[in-house]
Design an enzyme around this catalytic site. Sequence first.
Site, PDB file in Angstrom:
ATOM      1  CG  ASP A 251      -1.979  -0.979   1.189  1.00 22.62           C
ATOM      2  OD1 ASP A 251      -2.058  -1.662   0.149  1.00 22.62           O
ATOM      3  OD2 ASP A 251      -2.735  -1.101   2.178  1.00 22.62           O
TER       4      ASP A 251
ATOM      5  CG  PHE B 213      -1.196   1.773  -4.931  1.00 18.72           C
ATOM      6  CD1 PHE B 213      -1.312   1.190  -6.189  1.00 18.72           C
ATOM      7  CD2 PHE B 213      -2.155   2.705  -4.541  1.00 18.72           C
ATOM      8  CE1 PHE B 213      -2.363   1.523  -7.034  1.00 18.72           C
ATOM      9  CE2 PHE B 213      -3.200   3.044  -5.379  1.00 18.72           C
ATOM     10  CZ  PHE B 213      -3.300   2.449  -6.626  1.00 18.72           C
TER      11      PHE B 213
ATOM     12  CD  GLU C 217     -27.118 -11.891 -17.698  1.00 20.88           C
ATOM     13  OE1 GLU C 217     -26.841 -10.704 -17.595  1.00 20.88           O
ATOM     14  OE2 GLU C 217     -26.849 -12.585 -18.691  1.00 20.88           O
TER      15      GLU C 217
ATOM     16  CE  LYS D  67     -35.095  -7.389 -12.705  1.00 21.30           C
ATOM     17  NZ  LYS D  67     -34.756  -6.185 -12.011  1.00 21.30           N
TER      18      LYS D  67
ATOM     19  CG  ASP E  69     -32.362  -4.853  -5.643  1.00 19.43           C
ATOM     20  OD1 ASP E  69     -32.769  -3.931  -6.371  1.00 19.43           O
ATOM     21  OD2 ASP E  69     -32.884  -5.156  -4.561  1.00 19.43           O
TER      22      ASP E  69
ATOM     23  NE  ARG F  81     -34.269   1.400 -17.571  1.00 21.49           N
ATOM     24  CZ  ARG F  81     -35.531   1.805 -17.499  1.00 21.49           C
ATOM     25  NH1 ARG F  81     -35.897   2.626 -16.543  1.00 21.49           N
ATOM     26  NH2 ARG F  81     -36.415   1.387 -18.368  1.00 21.49           N
TER      27      ARG F  81
ATOM     28  CE1 TYR G  99     -28.113  -4.371 -18.083  1.00 24.99           C
ATOM     29  CE2 TYR G  99     -27.811  -4.212 -15.725  1.00 24.99           C
ATOM     30  CZ  TYR G  99     -28.348  -3.719 -16.904  1.00 24.99           C
ATOM     31  OH  TYR G  99     -29.116  -2.592 -16.887  1.00 24.99           O
TER      32      TYR G  99
ATOM     33  CE  LYS H 283     -29.617  -9.983 -20.080  1.00 25.62           C
ATOM     34  NZ  LYS H 283     -28.349  -9.436 -19.621  1.00 25.62           N
TER      35      LYS H 283
ATOM     36  CE  LYS I 257     -39.280  -7.287  -9.612  1.00 26.07           C
ATOM     37  NZ  LYS I 257     -38.699  -5.972  -9.324  1.00 26.07           N
TER      38      LYS I 257
ATOM     39  CB  CYS J  37     -42.307   6.042  30.157  1.00 26.34           C
ATOM     40  SG  CYS J  37     -40.615   5.862  29.562  1.00 26.34           S
TER      41      CYS J  37
ATOM     42  CB  CYS K 136     -38.975   7.630  33.321  1.00 27.18           C
ATOM     43  SG  CYS K 136     -40.267   8.321  32.281  1.00 27.18           S
TER      44      CYS K 136
ATOM     45  CB  CYS L 127     -41.964   9.005  27.464  1.00 28.41           C
ATOM     46  SG  CYS L 127     -41.404   9.547  29.093  1.00 28.41           S
TER      47      CYS L 127
ATOM     48  CB  CYS M 187     -37.454   9.767  30.276  1.00 26.13           C
ATOM     49  SG  CYS M 187     -37.708   8.174  29.515  1.00 26.13           S
TER      50      CYS M 187
END
Length: 697
Positions: free
Chosen positions: A40, A43, A120, A122, A124, A143, A231, A309, A333, A427, A430, A445, A451
């Site tokens: 690191d 780099f 493949e 999907k 999310d 999109r 994809y 597909k 889905k 509550c 308290c 409360c 409290c």
Amino acid sequence: MDLFSQIDIEPARKRIDELTRLIDQYNYEYYMNDRSLVSDFEFDKLLRELTDLERQYPELAHPNSPTKRVGGEVNKTFRQVTHRFPMLSLGNTYSIEEIVDFEARTRKLLGDIPFSYSCELKYDGVAIGLTYRHGQLVQAVTRGNGAVGDDITSNARTIPTIPLKLRGCYPDDFEARGEVVYPFDAFEAFNRQREADGDEPFANPRNAASGSLKLQDSAECAKRKLQFCMYFMMLPSHWEAAGDPAGTTELQQSAATHSGRLQAATRMGFKVQPYIKECKDIDEIRAFIDYWDSERWNLPFAIDGIVIKVNQVSLWDQLGLTAKSPRWAIAYKFKAQQVSTPLLSVSFQVGRTGVITPVANMQPVWLGGTTVKRATLVNADFIEKMDIREGDSLLVEKGGEIIPKVVGVDLQKRQPGARPIAYITHCPECGARLVRAEGEAGHYCPNQDDCPPQIIGRLEHFVSRKAMNIDNLGSERLEMLYQKGLVRDVADLYSLSREQLVGLESYDSDGLRRASIQDKGADNILAAIAQSREVPFERVLFALGIRYVGEVGAKKLARYFKHIDSLMAASIEELATVEDVGEKTAAFIYDYFHDERHQRLIERLRQAGLKFTLSDLHITHQLDGKTFVVSGVFSRFSRDEIKAHIEQHGGKVSGSISGKTDYVLAGEKMGPEKLKKAEKLGVPIISEEDYLRMLES
Ligand code: IVH
């Protein structure tokens, strides 16, 4: 440019090219093959050398230099871009029968032609399209509505799995499409940090990914650890290969199938998930769906289905399109996973503002990759609407969300005569009688002074990073200070002494030490408390924790009223005229400041030296009428700070350079597009030092 400077510049050009190549290679190995070729330290050294050289010779910097990965460009708004090829969506279904129909229809339409399916995941996340010309990333667009999206190029450049330059052989001009996802582990760490900072956590990785791509500061986006899952390769019908000619034939052959295109993309440097399977019939498709329906929770990121597909590209035209989706693909889905589990008890939590949240304690049950034993029951209305009764079994669901949701009662398991859940009247912390304001779904409360969870919650909020930023005071220590009677409200923090702090210890019920403060800890705490006196008015206002007054609201109120006294004297009507402050919030603010306890608290905080006026600095007018565009990274200010600074001196900050721009204030790593535009329009470019000097004079 004269001959001498050209000679001068040559070694720099060579070194920039060399460093760019080396760092690109190290990045590629690291992100694509999980291999570190250098330490690191090494780099960072190379990256710093490249950054310095690019700063010295901005004209030599490659537009897709690896230094872009750390971000630095700021977008106030995102340019709207029309997609060259519309980003279609897919027909989707939750029903396996419809997948069977799709497969049968496709087979019928194609008759005797041999073909296969590419199945493949999907993903999310957020769909984006990346345009590559001559092997260089030139644009990234969301999109959007499929026809027009937002230009998020500078943020996309910070995502390590988006190649900035392609390798090997590639089409000369094409679009790579895919989904930007937020991997679970990074998402959870990020949400924990948000909560610690007093920010609202994101509901799911998709929302967090979407929010990240729309961040104005790409350096912030760089910290988010997003991933791009490619994809689709969008190729025009006539295209040419470029890059390494040795790969041309292979690329042309690969381009005939969808899976071949994705394999070719891997060779170009894209991250393509390996979970892709060529299936020849419905049985294989079904098996793929079933496998991932249960296996999906073992993936490092969220998926919400499977995409099927037709693999042979030449058949796509033949199958054609419907109004908005292709006939050669479909998405299946997954249903949210649901289980039924017995409700053991309901407990009631008290939040910082006193709001009561009922929580279902359930028989632990395995759901979507984790054991679920608790879930919120939201409020009394929710329990009533769901008609949850004692001894019921609850239906719990986990969709794309990480957090399980109670969606109903498993009525088949209800015991005869089961009694409704008795909602508490007092509550649990308290003992105060709970209040339910008219028109409010929840109870709260009212005992804000005594409290404990309310007091500790307010303290936690007050010290959080976006509020007073008093480091070193975590929940355990605050709880300890409260239990020892040293701190009962936020103003007490300002009278703590070293003697009171050193040697404090607290233990939990098992006798394990929860918190302690030694010499150095005490010094750090006191230093941070002292430092917090410099926190500007708007953050002090946010730190007070007035219901519905978030970070942005506090800023708007501070700018509008400029002084706490005018804010405290404002009527509900006046409060409601402030941008983003609605009637309800205005009423809360009004009530807050008309409560004597709060008036006393504010007085004590004022005595402690906190800022209750928009700082004097805000009121110079040296930059009146001047418009600035800010770009790059600064040494004395963060970008938000320098913008605030300009505004405090009467100047205006704009996101894009135009004829109306007076100055471009350039830090390190200023965006090359901005540089070009400023030069073209003849707008003076000034450094941070020039800017400060300008104010001094
Ligand atoms: S293919 C014309 N493949 O799902 C082909 N889409 O309605 C277009 N998505 O918003 C898309 N994973 O962003 C395809 N493996 C995958 C996908 C995928 C996620 C998203 C896509 C679009 C929606 C489809």
